[in-house]
Design a protein around this motif. Structure first.
Motif, PDB file in Angstrom:
ATOM      1  N   GLY A  51       0.799  -1.225   0.000  1.00 17.42           N
ATOM      2  CA  GLY A  51       0.000   0.000   0.000  1.00 17.42           C
ATOM      3  C   GLY A  51       0.827   1.268   0.000  1.00 17.42           C
ATOM      4  O   GLY A  51       0.586   2.184  -0.795  1.00 17.42           O
ATOM      5  N   VAL A  52       1.822   1.345   0.900  1.00 16.12           N
ATOM      6  CA  VAL A  52       2.557   2.606   0.986  1.00 16.12           C
ATOM      7  C   VAL A  52       3.509   2.773  -0.195  1.00 16.12           C
ATOM      8  O   VAL A  52       3.771   3.899  -0.639  1.00 16.12           O
ATOM      9  CB  VAL A  52       3.275   2.721   2.356  1.00 16.12           C
ATOM     10  CG1 VAL A  52       4.609   2.013   2.364  1.00 16.12           C
ATOM     11  CG2 VAL A  52       3.430   4.177   2.750  1.00 16.12           C
TER      12      VAL A  52
ATOM     13  N   ASP B 247       9.652  -7.081  -5.079  1.00 14.34           N
ATOM     14  CA  ASP B 247       8.872  -7.562  -3.937  1.00 14.34           C
ATOM     15  C   ASP B 247       8.917  -9.088  -4.031  1.00 14.34           C
ATOM     16  O   ASP B 247       8.845  -9.641  -5.138  1.00 14.34           O
ATOM     17  CB  ASP B 247       7.416  -7.064  -4.067  1.00 14.34           C
ATOM     18  CG  ASP B 247       6.584  -7.271  -2.797  1.00 14.34           C
ATOM     19  OD1 ASP B 247       6.070  -6.268  -2.271  1.00 14.34           O
ATOM     20  OD2 ASP B 247       6.433  -8.430  -2.341  1.00 14.34           O
TER      21      ASP B 247
ATOM     22  N   ARG C 289       2.588  -8.733  -7.116  1.00 15.86           N
ATOM     23  CA  ARG C 289       2.432  -7.364  -6.593  1.00 15.86           C
ATOM     24  C   ARG C 289       3.418  -6.420  -7.261  1.00 15.86           C
ATOM     25  O   ARG C 289       3.078  -5.287  -7.607  1.00 15.86           O
ATOM     26  CB  ARG C 289       2.707  -7.344  -5.090  1.00 15.86           C
ATOM     27  CG  ARG C 289       1.530  -7.749  -4.275  1.00 15.86           C
ATOM     28  CD  ARG C 289       1.790  -7.440  -2.815  1.00 15.86           C
ATOM     29  NE  ARG C 289       0.535  -7.143  -2.163  1.00 15.86           N
ATOM     30  CZ  ARG C 289       0.415  -6.590  -0.977  1.00 15.86           C
ATOM     31  NH1 ARG C 289       1.481  -6.246  -0.292  1.00 15.86           N
ATOM     32  NH2 ARG C 289      -0.758  -6.361  -0.457  1.00 15.86           N
TER      33      ARG C 289
ATOM     34  N   GLU D 206      10.631   3.709   4.917  1.00 16.27           N
ATOM     35  CA  GLU D 206       9.359   3.880   5.626  1.00 16.27           C
ATOM     36  C   GLU D 206       9.529   3.526   7.105  1.00 16.27           C
ATOM     37  O   GLU D 206      10.343   2.686   7.470  1.00 16.27           O
ATOM     38  CB  GLU D 206       8.251   3.026   4.993  1.00 16.27           C
ATOM     39  CG  GLU D 206       7.331   3.818   4.088  1.00 16.27           C
ATOM     40  CD  GLU D 206       6.743   5.090   4.728  1.00 16.27           C
ATOM     41  OE1 GLU D 206       6.751   5.221   5.959  1.00 16.27           O
ATOM     42  OE2 GLU D 206       6.289   5.964   3.981  1.00 16.27           O
ATOM     43  N   LYS D 207       8.770   4.219   7.939  1.00 18.78           N
ATOM     44  CA  LYS D 207       8.756   3.907   9.362  1.00 18.78           C
ATOM     45  C   LYS D 207       7.925   2.657   9.580  1.00 18.78           C
ATOM     46  O   LYS D 207       7.085   2.352   8.733  1.00 18.78           O
ATOM     47  CB  LYS D 207       8.223   5.070  10.204  1.00 18.78           C
ATOM     48  CG  LYS D 207       6.965   5.780   9.696  1.00 18.78           C
ATOM     49  CD  LYS D 207       5.716   4.980   9.475  1.00 18.78           C
ATOM     50  CE  LYS D 207       5.120   4.266  10.650  1.00 18.78           C
ATOM     51  NZ  LYS D 207       3.847   3.531  10.256  1.00 18.78           N
TER      52      LYS D 207
ATOM     53  N   HIS E 212       6.391  11.774   7.514  1.00 19.86           N
ATOM     54  CA  HIS E 212       5.950  12.866   6.649  1.00 19.86           C
ATOM     55  C   HIS E 212       5.096  13.906   7.382  1.00 19.86           C
ATOM     56  O   HIS E 212       4.859  14.975   6.855  1.00 19.86           O
ATOM     57  CB  HIS E 212       5.163  12.290   5.467  1.00 19.86           C
ATOM     58  CG  HIS E 212       3.897  11.637   5.895  1.00 19.86           C
ATOM     59  ND1 HIS E 212       3.801  10.287   6.133  1.00 19.86           N
ATOM     60  CD2 HIS E 212       2.691  12.154   6.185  1.00 19.86           C
ATOM     61  CE1 HIS E 212       2.574  10.013   6.542  1.00 19.86           C
ATOM     62  NE2 HIS E 212       1.884  11.124   6.581  1.00 19.86           N
TER      63      HIS E 212
ATOM     64  N   TRP F 167       0.390  -8.773   8.542  1.00 19.76           N
ATOM     65  CA  TRP F 167       1.478  -8.867   9.513  1.00 19.76           C
ATOM     66  C   TRP F 167       1.251  -8.001  10.752  1.00 19.76           C
ATOM     67  O   TRP F 167       1.946  -8.162  11.753  1.00 19.76           O
ATOM     68  CB  TRP F 167       2.802  -8.476   8.842  1.00 19.76           C
ATOM     69  CG  TRP F 167       2.717  -7.235   7.992  1.00 19.76           C
ATOM     70  CD1 TRP F 167       2.501  -7.188   6.643  1.00 19.76           C
ATOM     71  CD2 TRP F 167       2.800  -5.870   8.427  1.00 19.76           C
ATOM     72  NE1 TRP F 167       2.451  -5.877   6.208  1.00 19.76           N
ATOM     73  CE2 TRP F 167       2.641  -5.049   7.291  1.00 19.76           C
ATOM     74  CE3 TRP F 167       2.999  -5.257   9.666  1.00 19.76           C
ATOM     75  CZ2 TRP F 167       2.667  -3.658   7.348  1.00 19.76           C
ATOM     76  CZ3 TRP F 167       3.032  -3.876   9.724  1.00 19.76           C
ATOM     77  CH2 TRP F 167       2.863  -3.095   8.571  1.00 19.76           C
TER      78      TRP F 167
ATOM     79  N   GLU G 120       4.895   0.550  15.686  1.00 20.60           N
ATOM     80  CA  GLU G 120       4.503   0.556  14.283  1.00 20.60           C
ATOM     81  C   GLU G 120       3.735   1.814  13.886  1.00 20.60           C
ATOM     82  O   GLU G 120       3.884   2.316  12.777  1.00 20.60           O
ATOM     83  CB  GLU G 120       3.631  -0.681  14.003  1.00 20.60           C
ATOM     84  CG  GLU G 120       3.789  -1.244  12.600  1.00 20.60           C
ATOM     85  CD  GLU G 120       3.122  -0.409  11.539  1.00 20.60           C
ATOM     86  OE1 GLU G 120       3.630  -0.368  10.404  1.00 20.60           O
ATOM     87  OE2 GLU G 120       2.093   0.225  11.815  1.00 20.60           O
TER      88      GLU G 120
END
Ligand SMILES: NC(=O)c1ccc[n+]([C@@H]2O[C@H](COP(=O)([O-])OP(=O)(O)OC[C@H]3O[C@@H](n4cnc5c(N)ncnc54)[C@H](O)[C@@H]3O)[C@@H](O)[C@H]2O)c1
Length: 327
Positions: A15-16, A37, A42, A95-96, A124, A159, A172
């Motif tokens: 998604g991100v 990936d 995907r 990404e975090k 962000h 996950w 998260e």
């Protein structure tokens, strides 16, 4: 030195990654060189959407010549990916969260420092116009009280509700508002947290709710409240209180109350997300940020990650956890 176009590889195609890839694909000075990936379907789907091609693995992506990679993998998959990219001299947008725990992120930090590659992390919110305004309003003020909240549903990724895959809600998710707490109120020197350890559904093992206290180096005190037991996103944001000043900041809104009354400013959260991508591209091209965004480098994000992990550690140990409050 990157000249006029940044060659970008996308790592992770969920998604991100889609959000970043679509933003990057619209930038004339970015060339998307591929998507990788472990789920090849995907990768192929996202690559087709943004006009590039899938790569079988990281080596295949690197072989195409990559200036920068957007690392959009789940928390459990951080570490080796960033280290391999850094060793190859590739700039990193990560990404975090930075990982499940502090140790993996410290190793990546050492690798990026040794390699000397530019970095930015997906905090962000810092690129939001309302956060910029909040920073102006608190500058020179003594913050007394901070109240950070993340009250939400379990996100629809497989996950997330497994602690060993996500690190849990504070690491998260609430890490976004902890990052704002540091930005607006300064460093945290000690935390103490407790949790409702009931899992949100059978077969999962993250906590249902967490309540924590924070002690700031500047004297302020704060709280973090988080739950994932709602069926909707209820609130995610932070409130700050100084003498005769109250601020409430979310991804969508800033509300200020002071001696002049109450004012509210609204923004489109998508603007900050795009601005963060734009800021890193500009940084790589040696230009000032053109979209109002901010680069949050890996070392800075690591300080926020340590704070989130300290809260998780406090839940696990049942006692307070001290942090280095120096910059
Ligand atoms: N900054 C933000 O606002 C924001 C928003 C959403 C998600 N995120 C973060 O982005 C990360 C990913 O979230 P998502 O919603 O895209 O998850 P997702 O599950 O939709 O996608 C993750 C993808 O990464 C892939 N992957 C796993 N291991 C990999 C590896 N070693 N190499 C390459 N790809 C790998 C998976 O197959 C999957 O397709 C999470 O850490 C999440 O917190 C940040």
């Amino acid at each position: 030195m990157i000249d006029t176009e940044v060659r970008v590889g996308i790592v992770g195609a969920g998604g991100v990654a889609r959000r970043h890839a679509e933003a990057l694909a619209s930038m004339p000075d970015v060339g998307l060189v591929g998507v990788t990936d472990p789920d090849g379907g995907r990768a192929a789907d996202l690559a087709a959407t943004v006009g590039t091609t899938p790569a079988d693995d990281l080596d295949a992506l690197l072989a195409r010549g990559v200036d920068a990679a957007w690392v959009c993998v789940p928390p459990f998959a951080h570490g080796e990916v960033e280290t391999r990219l850094a060793v190859a001299g590739v700039a990193l947008f990560v990404e975090k969260p930075l990982g499940l725990d502090v140790a993996a992120a410290e190793q990546v930090h050492a690798a990026v420092v040794t390699a000397g590659v530019p970095t930015s992390v997906g905090h962000h919110w810092r690129s939001s116009a309302v956060v910029a305004r909040a920073r102006e309003l608190v500058a020179g003020r003594t913050i007394r009280l901070v109240s950070a909240t993340w009250l939400d549903k379990v996100p629809p990724v497989p996950w997330w509700a497994q602690r060993g895959s996500s690190g849990g809600q504070v690491v998260e998710q609430a890490v976004h508002v902890l990052d704002l707490a540091r930005l607006l109120a300064g460093e945290v020197t000690a935390v103490h947290a407790v949790a409702d350890a009931a899992p949100p559904s059978p077969g999962t093992d993250v906590d249902s709710a967490t309540a924590g206290t924070l002690r700031f180096a500047g004297g302020a005190v704060g709280t973090l409240a988080a739950t994932c037991r709602l069926a909707w996103k209820h609130r995610a944001g932070i409130e700050l209180y100084a003498d005769d000043l109250a601020l409430s900041v979310s991804e969508e809104q800033l509300t200020v109350r002071d001696s002049e009354g109450i004012r509210t400013v609204e923004v489109d959260p998508a603007d900050a997300r795009t601005a963060a991508d734009r800021a890193f591209v500009d940084h790589l091209l040696g230009r000032p940020p053109s979209g109002g965004g901010i680069v949050v480098d890996y070392g800075e994000a690591l300080r926020t990650h340590r704070l989130a992990c300290a809260l998780a550690d406090s839940v696990a140990s049942g006692g307070p956890v001290a942090l280095d409050g120096a910059r």
